[in-house]
Scaffold this motif. Structure first.
Motif, short mmCIF file in Angstrom:
data_model
loop_
_atom_site.label_atom_id
_atom_site.label_comp_id
_atom_site.label_asym_id
_atom_site.label_seq_id
_atom_site.Cartn_x
_atom_site.Cartn_y
_atom_site.Cartn_z
N ASN A 79 0.83 -1.20 0.00
CA ASN A 79 0.00 0.00 0.00
C ASN A 79 0.87 1.25 0.00
O ASN A 79 0.50 2.28 0.57
CB ASN A 79 -0.92 0.00 1.23
N HIS B 258 2.97 4.52 -1.66
CA HIS B 258 2.44 5.69 -2.38
C HIS B 258 2.09 5.35 -3.82
O HIS B 258 1.04 5.76 -4.34
CB HIS B 258 3.47 6.82 -2.32
N ASP C 87 5.73 6.88 -11.90
CA ASP C 87 4.75 7.95 -12.13
C ASP C 87 5.23 8.77 -13.32
O ASP C 87 6.24 9.48 -13.24
CB ASP C 87 4.64 8.83 -10.88
N ARG D 246 -3.85 1.64 -7.99
CA ARG D 246 -5.09 0.90 -7.75
C ARG D 246 -6.31 1.83 -7.80
O ARG D 246 -7.38 1.43 -8.26
CB ARG D 246 -5.03 0.19 -6.41
N ARG D 247 -6.15 3.04 -7.32
CA ARG D 247 -7.26 4.00 -7.31
C ARG D 247 -7.43 4.70 -8.65
O ARG D 247 -8.42 5.42 -8.87
CB ARG D 247 -7.04 5.07 -6.23
N GLY D 248 -6.47 4.51 -9.54
CA GLY D 248 -6.53 5.17 -10.84
C GLY D 248 -6.18 6.63 -10.78
O GLY D 248 -6.59 7.41 -11.66
N THR D 249 -5.39 7.05 -9.76
CA THR D 249 -5.03 8.45 -9.60
C THR D 249 -3.57 8.71 -9.98
O THR D 249 -3.03 9.77 -9.67
CB THR D 249 -5.26 8.91 -8.15
N CYS E 187 1.70 2.07 -5.26
CA CYS E 187 0.73 0.98 -5.39
C CYS E 187 -0.69 1.42 -5.06
O CYS E 187 -1.65 1.05 -5.75
CB CYS E 187 1.14 -0.19 -4.50
N SER E 188 -0.83 2.22 -4.03
CA SER E 188 -2.17 2.68 -3.65
C SER E 188 -2.77 3.58 -4.71
O SER E 188 -3.97 3.50 -5.02
CB SER E 188 -2.12 3.40 -2.30
N ARG E 189 -1.95 4.42 -5.32
CA ARG E 189 -2.48 5.36 -6.33
C ARG E 189 -2.84 4.67 -7.63
O ARG E 189 -3.85 5.00 -8.26
CB ARG E 189 -1.48 6.48 -6.59
#
Length: 304
Positions: free
Chosen positions: A20, A22, A279, A28-31, A24-26
């Motif tokens: 989780n 910075h 990113d 997954r959220r599509g951000t 991997c979490s983003r």
């Protein structure tokens, strides 16, 4: 020479199943503007029909299914993969061999004697495969010597030892040996064009520098951006170089190293899920672009 990046991520891929951080979490959220990555592996060919597989990641089945050039062409069982070269004996580079057990002919595997020892002891993949398709092992030189692979026309391979550690499961984990990790120069005889492949590179030794200077394409370690990246992400307190990876930033880092090789195409591979270069809109990614350094992605096609 044709190169297909089958997987461009480090161990665990991106996003990692239990991470989780910075990045991997983003994603997954599509951000986050990025793309998922499976674990590091490439395939190389001179004719687009007969291929050498470099490493066999746990994601090998989906990687090969996504690459039509190696799909069966004749008969009931067939593959465009003629041989496998193993860079090391890490789990994320060798577990996929078990997925190739349905082969109707022995797997032709080229690796160092230390890798062969690990894969018949601490992680006995070769022994297990002996009950299925069998393995024919070919030892590779560790001094830069060249060899050819039957059925792979017009390509020759030069391998040398890199400073590294054996995997945690290895009987000699705390006693490094020459051959625990290798770098490979892939040369096309008809054109003289060369690729240097080293997904795990912790130190630029003189023979590594020479190989990089003579290459037309550098496909090298992109695991970490910063030396303390894992600690900065709150995961483990290990430095990049302690884990056998030269970070991109900082004095003596990969960016500084690659700056001396303006003649070559420069591509980073084996990218950890914590690395900000994943990113596509990050300052770190823009800095790479300023220096003419590319970031590998799954499915990337390279012609040299």
């Amino acid at each position: 020479m044709k190169i297909r990046v089958l997987g461009s991520g480090a161990g665990g891929g991106f996003p990692q199943w239990n991470c989780n951080c910075h990045n991997c979490s983003r994603i997954r959220r599509g951000t986050m503007r990025s793309s998922p990555r499976t674990q590091s592996s490439i395939a190389v060919s001179s004719n687009g029909v007969d291929w050498v597989l470099f490493n066999a990641s746990p994601d090998i089945r989906s990687q090969l299914e996504a690459f039509s050039d190696v799909h069966p062409r004749s008969g009931i069982r067939d593959s465009g993969i003629r041989a496998v070269i193993l860079i090391d004996s890490q789990i994320d580079h060798t577990t996929g061999l078990l997925m190739l057990r349905e082969s109707t002919v022995p797997l032709q595997i080229y690796c160092s004697e230390m890798v062969r020892a690990d894969l018949t002891s601490g992680f006995p993949v070769f022994t297990m495969l002996g009950h299925y398709c069998r393995v024919e092992h070919h030892a590779v030189p560790l001094d830069g010597g060249a060899f050819e692979i039957p059925g792979i026309d017009d390509l020759r391979f030069c391998t040398h030892a890199l400073k590294s550690k054996a995997p945690p499961y290895s009987p000699h984990r705390h006693d490094p040996h020459e051959g625990d990790n290798i770098g490979v120069v892939i040369e096309q005889a008809s054109t003289g064009r060369r690729v240097y492949y080293a997904p795990g590179l912790g130190e630029i030794e003189p023979h590594v520098e020479r190989a990089m200077a003579e290459a037309d394409c550098l496909l090298v370690d992109g695991t970490f951006w910063r030396e303390d990246e894992m600690a900065h992400a709150g995961i483990v307190h290990k430095l990049a170089r302690e884990m056998g990876h030269l970070p991109q930033s900082g004095s003596g880092g990969m960016i500084e190293t690659l700056r001396a090789h303006e003649h070559a195409r420069k591509i980073l591979i084996h990218i950890n899920n914590t690395n900000p270069i994943l990113d596509e809109e990050s300052p770190e990614r823009r800095e790479l672009e300023t220096h003419g350094v590319e970031v590998a992605y799954d499915g990337m096609a390279i012609t040299v």
